[in-house]
Design a protein around this motif. Structure first.
Motif, PDB file in Angstrom:
ATOM      1  N   TRP A  79       0.847  -1.191   0.000  1.00 51.52           N
ATOM      2  CA  TRP A  79       0.000   0.000   0.000  1.00 51.52           C
ATOM      3  C   TRP A  79       0.879   1.236   0.000  1.00 51.52           C
ATOM      4  CZ3 TRP A  79      -0.922   4.209   3.286  1.00 51.52           C
ATOM      5  CH2 TRP A  79      -2.112   4.923   3.041  1.00 51.52           C
ATOM      6  N   THR A  80       0.442   2.253  -0.713  1.00 50.58           N
ATOM      7  CA  THR A  80       1.107   3.557  -0.681  1.00 50.58           C
ATOM      8  C   THR A  80       0.050   4.631  -0.475  1.00 50.58           C
ATOM      9  OG1 THR A  80       0.964   3.682  -3.102  1.00 50.58           O
ATOM     10  CG2 THR A  80       3.044   2.898  -2.159  1.00 50.58           C
ATOM     11  N   TYR A 108       9.511  11.085   2.384  1.00 53.23           N
ATOM     12  CA  TYR A 108       9.783   9.674   2.181  1.00 53.23           C
ATOM     13  C   TYR A 108      10.415   9.093   3.447  1.00 53.23           C
ATOM     14  CZ  TYR A 108       9.024  10.741  -2.744  1.00 53.23           C
ATOM     15  OH  TYR A 108       8.483  11.151  -3.933  1.00 53.23           O
ATOM     16  N   ALA A 112      11.732   2.108   4.352  1.00 51.37           N
ATOM     17  CA  ALA A 112      10.298   2.193   4.066  1.00 51.37           C
ATOM     18  C   ALA A 112       9.498   1.400   5.104  1.00 51.37           C
ATOM     19  CB  ALA A 112      10.013   1.648   2.675  1.00 51.37           C
TER      20      ALA A 112
END
Length: 201
Positions: A79-80, A108, A112
């Motif tokens: 998912w983003t 960002y 991640a």
């Protein structure tokens, strides 16, 4: 040596439960015994690693069960955050053109984060919203809570959390479903074992 580093990191993580930011220390393997052959040494160290790993996993499960008000299974989900275009301005005829709307700053996260979707519940309320788990840089590299450090979309974990809104502040641990062996949880995770990653939508 790698197993000893990973085991030390895991033991530290279990001790500090919800906080992935901790110092990583390297535990050297035990020295060879007098007259012990290289082959016998490898076998002995491998058996020691196996027993230590079993003890560590058992301790994690027992501790999490004792302190968790919320226990559930969640799937790593690709998912983003959705793209939100900047607002537009209407200009009437004859009016000066206003300056452009500044674009929002794109932030960002590195390393991640991962996102998880609850799919099964054992104890406590039943959260269903996607939630985020960050990775933090440590002396052992990028680390996340419990077993999720090297998670990939489709992987399943049993999450344990304290009472309160589900967040990284209340998470205690996350253990891969296929690693669960505590009698209190075996029946609960049975239908999730050995599941292949779900197809991406």
């Amino acid at each position: 040596m790698t197993r000893h580093i990973a085991l030390t990191a895991a033991l530290n993580a279990a001790a500090l439960v919800a906080s992935p930011v901790w110092a990583c220390s390297i535990a050297p393997p035990p020295p060879p015994l007098v007259g012990e052959s290289p082959e016998a040494y490898k076998v002995r160290v491998a058996e020691l690693d196996r027993r230590q790993t079993e003890t560590w996993l058992r301790t994690r499960q027992t501790t999490a069960l004792q302190h968790a008000a919320l226990i559930f299974v969640a799937r790593d989900t690709a998912w983003t955050p959705p793209y939100r275009p900047p607002p537009t301005r209407r200009v009437r005829a004859g009016q000066p053109i206003p300056p452009p709307v500044p674009l929002p700053k794109v932030r960002y996260a590195y390393p991640a984060p991962s996102y998880f979707k609850p799919i099964g519940w054992f104890r406590g309320p039943r959260p269903q919203a996607l939630f985020r788990v960050n990775r933090s840089m440590t002396t052992c590299g990028a680390m996340s809570i419990g077993d999720t450090t090297h998670s990939a979309p489709g992987n399943l974990y049993v999450f344990f959390a304290r009472k309160g809104p589900l967040s990284e502040k209340t998470l205690i641990d996350a253990i891969a479903v296929d690693s669960i062996d505590d009698p209190a949880l075996v029946a609960f995770v049975a239908k999730y074992r050995g599941k292949p990653p779900a197809a991406r939508r």
